[in-house]
Write an enzyme that holds these catalytic residues in place. Structure first.
Site, PDB file in Angstrom:
ATOM      1  N   SER A 158       4.995  12.858  -5.134  1.00  0.00           N
ATOM      2  CA  SER A 158       4.497  11.635  -5.752  1.00  0.00           C
ATOM      3  C   SER A 158       5.110  11.415  -7.122  1.00  0.00           C
ATOM      4  O   SER A 158       5.285  12.358  -7.901  1.00  0.00           O
ATOM      5  CB  SER A 158       2.971  11.697  -5.892  1.00  0.00           C
ATOM      6  OG  SER A 158       2.475  10.560  -6.572  1.00  0.00           O
ATOM      7  N   ASP A 159       5.431  10.164  -7.405  1.00  0.00           N
ATOM      8  CA  ASP A 159       5.820   9.767  -8.756  1.00  0.00           C
ATOM      9  C   ASP A 159       4.583   9.866  -9.648  1.00  0.00           C
ATOM     10  O   ASP A 159       3.452   9.883  -9.165  1.00  0.00           O
ATOM     11  CB  ASP A 159       6.349   8.325  -8.715  1.00  0.00           C
ATOM     12  CG  ASP A 159       6.634   7.768 -10.098  1.00  0.00           C
ATOM     13  OD1 ASP A 159       7.257   8.484 -10.901  1.00  0.00           O
ATOM     14  OD2 ASP A 159       6.215   6.633 -10.382  1.00  0.00           O
ATOM     15  N   LYS A 160       4.797   9.930 -10.959  1.00  0.00           N
ATOM     16  CA  LYS A 160       3.663   9.998 -11.899  1.00  0.00           C
ATOM     17  C   LYS A 160       3.280   8.621 -12.428  1.00  0.00           C
ATOM     18  O   LYS A 160       2.197   8.118 -12.158  1.00  0.00           O
ATOM     19  CB  LYS A 160       3.995  10.922 -13.075  1.00  0.00           C
ATOM     20  CG  LYS A 160       2.862  10.994 -14.120  1.00  0.00           C
ATOM     21  CD  LYS A 160       3.271  11.783 -15.336  1.00  0.00           C
ATOM     22  CE  LYS A 160       4.247  11.017 -16.224  1.00  0.00           C
ATOM     23  NZ  LYS A 160       3.617   9.852 -16.916  1.00  0.00           N
ATOM     24  N   THR A 161       4.202   8.008 -13.169  1.00  0.00           N
ATOM     25  CA  THR A 161       3.878   6.781 -13.899  1.00  0.00           C
ATOM     26  C   THR A 161       3.590   5.628 -12.949  1.00  0.00           C
ATOM     27  O   THR A 161       4.442   5.233 -12.163  1.00  0.00           O
ATOM     28  CB  THR A 161       5.042   6.403 -14.840  1.00  0.00           C
ATOM     29  OG1 THR A 161       5.389   7.544 -15.617  1.00  0.00           O
ATOM     30  CG2 THR A 161       4.653   5.257 -15.751  1.00  0.00           C
TER      31      THR A 161
END
Length: 621
Positions: free
Chosen positions: A353-356
């Site tokens: 998963s990406d964070k931002t």
């Protein structure tokens, strides 16, 4: 990113590949037809200096048209699929071919014996064949139409300067060398080099994963897909379409075109059953003939045996079940572009998963923690002074001012007025306001900005230096942004500056993120965070969400070109174990995300990827 940026992001960009070889007509070839050298001085075979040397009044319409014909429109390449050919291929897969064979034999028998029952059997088989193919095809077609409609509604526009005239036009018609006007709130329509002017702030979260905007100066490189959050400036277009950072990332997506996990499993089952069915039918056919059974009776029996031995309804049952799942997801506002992705989501073992904007809100929030360094001052007083260092009666100019103004009682600020105001300047890293109290006439100055800058302005800096610097360092290690506040003492503008406190800001996780990750863990899915943001911020986010602390940097992974990534079959062997043991990766580029997902897949894991930015696109595909 670009030259002259005041960013705390990664210090270098990837040497992005130029996309697929021979991808666009004769672009990138010289007069003799030889491929263009990978030379930074050239843009698709033409010297950049020649293209970028645009006069102040901009390009002429004639020159812009010539360049549009030479380099093509400012849009990404799209792989176009022939709808009818795709439908035809669905009818010639292993299982449909067996059904066609059964239909042909049953039709022949019905014709020769004029059997009504056989014609009914033919009709049933044809109905099954159509259901097998059309249910899935129609569902995917509807999803494709929804995505196409969404894309059509998002046509960007650009403000361009040509022949001394400034006007708005569709961004697809921009060419290299065009002068565009960039302003707060506007998207950057192509890769640009900033011209002379005041610095601007640019939100690159969709490209790099950084939560806060970066400051760009004249000569800096602004990327297509990012957004201007503060300031105005003119810029010269340096790349369009598939030659932009955005476009080269999209080329990684175009290179991926394979069967999904569900289709592979279903095809393997079908091939196995078809092979077994054909083998058994052949044995029975020849055995019955050798013992003297009539040929047509043997053929009729074999058709029944073939249809019985192969689960002809397997595909239609699976497809219908997945279609029902798609409708359930559509009710939750999800667009399922491919039916098999429903099953793949259910069978996933690792979620990257990406964070931002995915795990977090992609929105800075003012934290309750507000370290104080002056006696007798309260948190609310520091917040009020921070608000006075902005034009509170106007709409906030940036995200941090918005957060500060939302945290105070705005009507109470009307007891004060500005006599002078210096807006935020990236060169001095602070803002300053001269304040007068309306009731008493008392005047003082207030300022907010970078802690190290404000500390050096304070008279008592040596007595608090150690405490301030250790607190700022601690916050930085946790990935928390800090903004200092100070005011003049003694009730006069000429009084000594007094360091009051530090506001803390963080892009917090979404309210449901922790619960979602816990649910994923309950289902046996391991979640790994992959972000372009700083390692310190990534570690703090992982700590809050309970993802673990083994967050690696991009230096652990090679930066490979698109074509090399697509051909490499040893990623799982070389980097699979590293990726499997890591809890996350920070300061990575799109190529790294692609590599991480592919390395895990090559280890036999079913990997999911989620994200909201351009840099997730290759790994998502």
């Amino acid at each position: 990113m670009g030259k002259g940026q005041s960013s705390d992001g990664a210090d270098s960009e990837p040497l992005l590949a130029g996309g697929k070889a021979g991808s666009s007509g004769d672009y990138g070839t010289d007069g003799a037809g030889t491929p263009e050298l990978d030379d930074a001085r050239l843009y698709m075979g033409v010297e950049k200096e020649t293209l970028m040397n645009t006069p102040e009044e901009g390009l002429t319409e004639q020159e812009a048209l010539r360049r549009l014909e030479l380099f093509g429109p400012n849009k990404l390449r799209e792989k176009v699929h022939n709808l009818w050919w795709k439908l035809f291929l669905e009818f010639v897969q292993p299982m449909p071919m067996m059904i066609w064979m059964a239909i042909a034999i049953e039709s022949l028998e019905a014709y020769l014996h004029d059997s009504t029952d056989s014609w009914i059997d033919v009709g049933v088989l044809v109905m099954l064949q159509l259901l097998n193919v059309l249910v899935g095809f129609v569902e995917e077609l509807k999803a494709g139409d929804a995505i196409a409609a969404l894309r059509e509604s998002l046509k960007p526009e650009a403000i361009v300067k040509r022949e001394g005239k400034v006007y708005s036009m569709e961004a697809v018609n921009l060419v290299v060398g065009d002068i565009v006007c960039l302003g707060a709130g506007g998207a950057i329509p192509a890769d640009c080099v900033l011209r002379a002017g005041k610095p601007i702030q640019v939100d690159q979260a969709a490209l790099t994963g950084e939560s806060l905007p970066v400051t760009m100066f004249a000569g800096g490189d602004a990327k297509m897909g990012s957004t201007v959050t503060r300031g105005e400036i003119e810029a010269t277009v340096s790349a369009t379409g598939s030659q932009t950072f955005f476009g080269k990332t999209a080329d990684l997506v175009q290179g991926v075109d394979e069967l999904g996990h569900f289709e592979k499993v279903l095809r393997e089952i079908m091939i196995l059953l078809v092979a077994m069915g054909v083998t058994i039918c052949a044995i029975v056919f020849f055995y019955l003939l050798t013992i003297g059974v009539d040929f047509w009776e043997v053929l009729a029996f074999n058709v029944v045996l073939l249809v019985a031995s192969i689960p002809i309804a397997l595909r239609v049952v699976c497809t219908t079940t997945l279609a029902l799942g798609c409708h359930e997801l559509a009710a939750e506002k999800a667009i399922v572009a491919r039916l098999s992705s429903v099953e793949e989501l259910a069978g996933m073992t690792i979620l990257c998963s990406d964070k931002t904007g995915t795990l977090t809100l992609n929105k800075m929030m003012l934290q309750h923690d507000l370290p104080l360094f002056a006696k007798g001052v309260t948190r609310d007083e520091v917040l009020q002074l921070a608000a006075l260092a902005a034009k509170w009666w106007e709409p906030a100019k940036d995200a941090l001012d918005t957060l500060v103004l939302n945290a105070v009682d705005l009507p109470s600020l009307d007891a004060f007025e500005h006599t002078d105001y210096t807006p935020f300047d990236p060169t001095i890293k602070r803002t300053e306001a001269h304040i007068r109290v309306k009731a008493s006439g008392e005047e003082f100055k207030v300022s907010k900005g970078a802690p190290h800058v404000l500390l050096e302005m304070c008279e008592a800096k040596e007595t608090i230096r150690g405490e301030v610097e250790s607190k700022v360092l601690e916050l930085a290690h946790r990935g928390i942004r800090s903004l200092a506040v100070m005011r003049t003492s003694g009730g006069t503008k000429e009084g000594a500056w007094e360091f009051l406190g530090i506001l803390t800001f963080l892009d917090p996780p979404r309210p449901d993120t922790k619960h979602t990750i816990d649910c994923a863990a309950d289902f046996g899915v391991s979640v790994k965070m992959i972000t372009g943001d700083h390692r310190a911020i990534a570690v703090e986010t992982c700590r809050v969400l309970g993802l673990g602390s083994n967050v690696l940097g991009a230096e652990k992974l090679p930066l490979m070109k698109a074509e090399d990534l697509e051909k490499c079959t040893t990623l799982g062997r070389d980097y699979g174990e590293l990726c499997r043991k890591a809890d996350g990766f920070a300061q990575v580029f799109p190529e790294h995300k692609y590599l991480i997902v592919e390395a895990l897949r090559q280890q036999g894991l079913l990997v999911g990827m989620t994200g909201d930015g351009v840099n997730e696109a290759p790994a998502l595909k």
